[in-house]
Design a protein around this motif. Structure first.
Motif, short mmCIF file in Angstrom:
data_model
loop_
_atom_site.label_atom_id
_atom_site.label_comp_id
_atom_site.label_asym_id
_atom_site.label_seq_id
_atom_site.Cartn_x
_atom_site.Cartn_y
_atom_site.Cartn_z
N THR A 37 -9.63 6.75 5.91
CA THR A 37 -8.26 6.26 6.02
C THR A 37 -7.33 7.46 6.23
O THR A 37 -7.70 8.61 5.96
CB THR A 37 -7.84 5.53 4.75
OG1 THR A 37 -7.79 6.48 3.66
CG2 THR A 37 -8.81 4.41 4.40
N ARG A 38 -6.14 7.18 6.68
CA ARG A 38 -5.16 8.27 6.82
C ARG A 38 -4.86 8.89 5.47
O ARG A 38 -4.65 10.10 5.36
CB ARG A 38 -3.89 7.73 7.46
CG ARG A 38 -2.87 8.81 7.80
CD ARG A 38 -1.64 8.22 8.44
NE ARG A 38 -1.14 9.09 9.49
CZ ARG A 38 -0.06 8.81 10.22
NH1 ARG A 38 0.61 7.70 10.02
NH2 ARG A 38 0.34 9.64 11.17
N ARG A 49 -1.24 3.68 8.87
CA ARG A 49 -0.34 2.87 9.68
C ARG A 49 -1.08 1.66 10.25
O ARG A 49 -2.31 1.58 10.24
CB ARG A 49 0.26 3.71 10.81
CG ARG A 49 0.96 4.98 10.33
CD ARG A 49 2.20 4.69 9.48
NE ARG A 49 2.79 5.90 8.93
CZ ARG A 49 3.64 6.68 9.58
NH1 ARG A 49 4.00 6.38 10.81
NH2 ARG A 49 4.14 7.77 9.01
N TYR A 50 -0.30 0.73 10.81
CA TYR A 50 -0.88 -0.54 11.26
C TYR A 50 -1.97 -0.35 12.31
O TYR A 50 -3.06 -0.92 12.20
CB TYR A 50 0.22 -1.44 11.82
CG TYR A 50 -0.32 -2.69 12.46
CD1 TYR A 50 -0.79 -3.75 11.69
CD2 TYR A 50 -0.39 -2.81 13.85
CE1 TYR A 50 -1.31 -4.90 12.28
CE2 TYR A 50 -0.89 -3.95 14.44
CZ TYR A 50 -1.36 -4.99 13.65
OH TYR A 50 -1.87 -6.11 14.24
N ASP A 51 -1.70 0.45 13.35
CA ASP A 51 -2.72 0.64 14.40
C ASP A 51 -3.99 1.26 13.83
O ASP A 51 -5.09 0.95 14.28
CB ASP A 51 -2.16 1.51 15.52
CG ASP A 51 -1.14 0.77 16.38
OD1 ASP A 51 -1.08 -0.48 16.30
OD2 ASP A 51 -0.38 1.44 17.12
N GLU A 52 -3.83 2.13 12.84
CA GLU A 52 -5.00 2.73 12.21
C GLU A 52 -5.75 1.72 11.35
O GLU A 52 -6.98 1.75 11.29
CB GLU A 52 -4.54 3.93 11.36
CG GLU A 52 -3.96 5.06 12.19
CD GLU A 52 -3.22 6.08 11.37
OE1 GLU A 52 -3.22 7.25 11.76
OE2 GLU A 52 -2.63 5.72 10.33
N PHE A 56 -9.55 0.85 12.06
CA PHE A 56 -10.50 0.95 10.95
C PHE A 56 -11.23 -0.38 10.78
O PHE A 56 -12.46 -0.42 10.60
CB PHE A 56 -9.72 1.30 9.67
CG PHE A 56 -10.57 1.78 8.53
CD1 PHE A 56 -10.63 3.13 8.21
CD2 PHE A 56 -11.29 0.90 7.73
CE1 PHE A 56 -11.40 3.59 7.15
CE2 PHE A 56 -12.05 1.34 6.67
CZ PHE A 56 -12.11 2.69 6.37
N ALA A 57 -10.48 -1.49 10.86
CA ALA A 57 -11.09 -2.80 10.71
C ALA A 57 -12.12 -3.07 11.81
O ALA A 57 -13.21 -3.60 11.55
CB ALA A 57 -10.01 -3.88 10.72
N ARG A 127 -15.33 0.16 3.84
CA ARG A 127 -16.24 1.21 4.31
C ARG A 127 -17.47 1.31 3.42
O ARG A 127 -18.59 1.43 3.92
CB ARG A 127 -15.52 2.55 4.35
CG ARG A 127 -16.40 3.68 4.88
CD ARG A 127 -15.73 5.03 4.78
NE ARG A 127 -15.54 5.44 3.40
CZ ARG A 127 -14.40 5.96 2.93
NH1 ARG A 127 -13.36 6.09 3.71
NH2 ARG A 127 -14.31 6.31 1.67
N GLU A 128 -17.27 1.22 2.11
CA GLU A 128 -18.41 1.31 1.20
C GLU A 128 -19.40 0.16 1.43
O GLU A 128 -20.61 0.34 1.34
CB GLU A 128 -17.92 1.31 -0.24
CG GLU A 128 -17.20 2.59 -0.63
CD GLU A 128 -16.87 2.65 -2.10
OE1 GLU A 128 -17.11 1.63 -2.81
OE2 GLU A 128 -16.39 3.69 -2.57
#
Length: 556
Positions: A37-38, A49-52, A56-57, A127-128
């Motif tokens: 994550t950021r 942020r939203y785009d990130e 990520f999703a 992620r986990e």
């Protein structure tokens, strides 16, 4: 690509940051083995942020066959609301989720986009899961994870938002959405597209459990996180009983045993002035708040509030541990959770008396509350004073005001009758029916004229607040009910109370309800002293009127 740098960017000393500002953020790492994550990649100096979040999703969904990415609606500014469905299901559709037969748990972060530790915690948890952790949850659970519910607020990053909160020092979003609505006050009136999308999710996926992650405001206590079950006194006992007697105590004990951090019921030390007794006070019983609303839907609602003055990294940690223990309990008790919600759905409240007004209830005995201390530090970029939690806990004995008792009650009728919304000045009635539909409340249209015994509310007086709140002029009405025989015309809308969402319908339609259509000012043109309230109650013992016309099916 490969060969990405260390998982976290090391920060320059604080005095260099103060002189030169933020270091340039490195380009996102493209190594498929590393997904951060950021917040993690900046040592929790910044928030994702939203785009990130969306990137990520997509990445976690591509990594694991049991993680499916979809969306469940749009924000006011048109951003898709991400939903990750995690479990042994064919796809992310409601049909596939229901076909699993497993207990469904919804978890959301970022409803208040300045309170963003929940968002980061849910991304890390996802992620986990792709790394093979928590695999046993899929044996009895399907998870519905919405890491960012208020994306418009998330993008309004400013270093002076929530200035006393301990980070992220690079700024955070806003509490409100782009309409300036607090989404955690909109769950009954549904004026925001995000709120309508959320009740649509509840209707389609029907999660047995919903978790809403926040950060506290103001209070200086000794807990890393505080929580709350649904607080409406109209919540079924099957829900509050399991939460208060077993679920919340167990996760509190497990977090303490594993990590040494304390959690307790949400509250703030207040009172002592203006006639209010000093004590540990929770927030509010009204279902405009998401976790309270969930209880009226006969489902388990859990609010989590990380402590604002713990560091951003610690708030993320405790939010993740909190969710993990909720899910561990749900995994071990999946059958009981489903059975309790089914029992609550099956028991009609018709003939029962439910609260329309309520007040704080004092605990029978004083309880021990852990108070805390903070110290000041300066945000090196904004120059604003932040507060940091000190590792100090001081036990204090006080009464707890953590539950509510009814101060006024009304009997649940067999059903409510709304006049046809086709005549002059009836647009307000059309709006009421549309909101009932948006909530998923079952109703039908009377197909022919019929004589029927009803109860009518005669208005004596109306009080309208001078200032708007959340875009509406709040109102209160006084009057009395009387029984009479009425001609119910074809086109009248019938809302039966023998349905699973009866408690929500009751709260919306009762004129004296403190969180219904009247309270939110939905009928300013209709409500007048000396005039009747337009919604009728069917008299006790009545049945559905006349030949049915078109109906709204019960989604459950």
């Amino acid at each position: 690509m490969s060969g990405c740098p260390s998982r976290r960017l090391k920060l320059a000393p604080a005095f260099l940051l103060a002189l030169f500002g933020a270091l340039p953020r490195p380009a996102p790492c493209q190594d498929a083995r590393i997904l951060l994550t950021r917040a993690e990649s900046t040592d929790f100096r910044e928030t994702t942020r939203y785009d990130e979040v969306m990137a990520f999703a997509r990445a976690v969904a591509e990594r694991h066959p049991d993680v499916h990415l979809t969306t469940f609606g749009y924000s006011f500014e048109g951003r898709p609301l991400p939903l990750l469905v995690v479990g042994k299901v064919a796809d992310a559709s409601p049909e596939a989720v229901h076909a699993s037969g497993k207990t469904r748990v919804y978890v959301q972060g970022g409803i208040h986009a300045g309170e963003i530790s929940g968002k980061e915690a849910l991304l890390i948890l996802l992620r986990e899961i792709t790394e093979g952790k928590h695999a046993h949850w899929a044996d009895s659970l399907v998870l519905l994870i919405a890491p960012l519910y208020n994306p418009d607020g998330n993008e309004r990053v400013n270093l002076r938002n929530r200035p006393r909160q301990n980070g992220p020092v690079g700024g955070m979003g806003t509490r409100a959405n782009a309409q300036e609505y607090d989404l955690n006050r909109d769950q009954m009136k549904l004026d925001a597209p995000e709120s309508r999308a959320l009740v649509g999710l509840y209707t389609l996926y029907d999660p047995h459990v919903s978790v809403d992650l926040h950060t506290t405001n103001g209070t200086r206590h000794g807990y890393h996180l505080t929580y709350s079950p649904p607080l409406s006194p109209n919540t079924p006992g099957e829900i509050t009983g399991l939460l208060r007697e077993k679920w919340l105590p167990e996760i509190t004990r497990r977090v303490k045993e594993k990590h040494g951090w304390d959690m307790y019921y949400y509250g703030d030390v207040s009172g002592g002035r203006g006639g209010r007794e000093q004590g540990w006070y929770t927030f509010d019983h009204r279902p405009r708040f998401v976790s309270n609303y969930i209880g009226l839907r006969n489902r388990f609602g859990i609010l989590g509030e990380a402590f604002a003055y713990a560091t951003f990294q610690d708030r993320t940690l405790i939010s993740q541990w909190f969710v993990e223990e909720i899910l561990e309990f749900a995994y071990r008790n999946a059958g009981e959770i489903r059975a309790r919600t089914a029992r609550a759905d099956a028991r009609s409240p018709v003939g029962d008396s439910l609260a329309v007004q309520a007040a704080f209830q004092r605990s029978a005995e004083p309880v021990t509350i852990l108070l805390g201390e903070v110290e000041e530090e300066r945000n090196p970029f904004s120059g604003e004073i932040m507060l940091r939690r000190k590792d100090v806990q001081t036990p204090a004995e006080m009464y707890e005001f953590g539950t509510f008792t009814p101060t006024e009650m009304a009997r649940v009728p067999p059903g409510y009758l709304l006049p046809p919304g086709t005549g002059p000045g009836q647009r307000e009635i059309v709006t009421l029916v549309e909101r009932l539909t948006a909530h998923g409340i079952r109703h039908s249209v009377v197909g022919e004229d019929i004589q029927m015994e009803v109860e009518a509310f005669q208005v004596d007086s109306v009080q309208t607040e001078e200032r708007p709140f959340q875009g509406r002029q709040a109102q209160m009405v006084w009057g009395s009910w009387g029984t009479e025989r009425r001609n119910i015309v074809a086109g009248t809308v019938w809302v039966p109370m023998d349905q699973s969402l009866a408690r929500v319908a009751f709260t919306l339609l009762e004129p004296r309800s403190d969180d219904g259509f009247v309270a939110w000012g939905f009928l300013p043109l209709t409500l007048k002293a000396g005039e009747p309230y337009p919604v009728l109650r069917a008299a006790p013992g009545s049945h559905a009127p006349g030949r049915p016309g078109p109906s709204s099916e019960d989604p459950r």
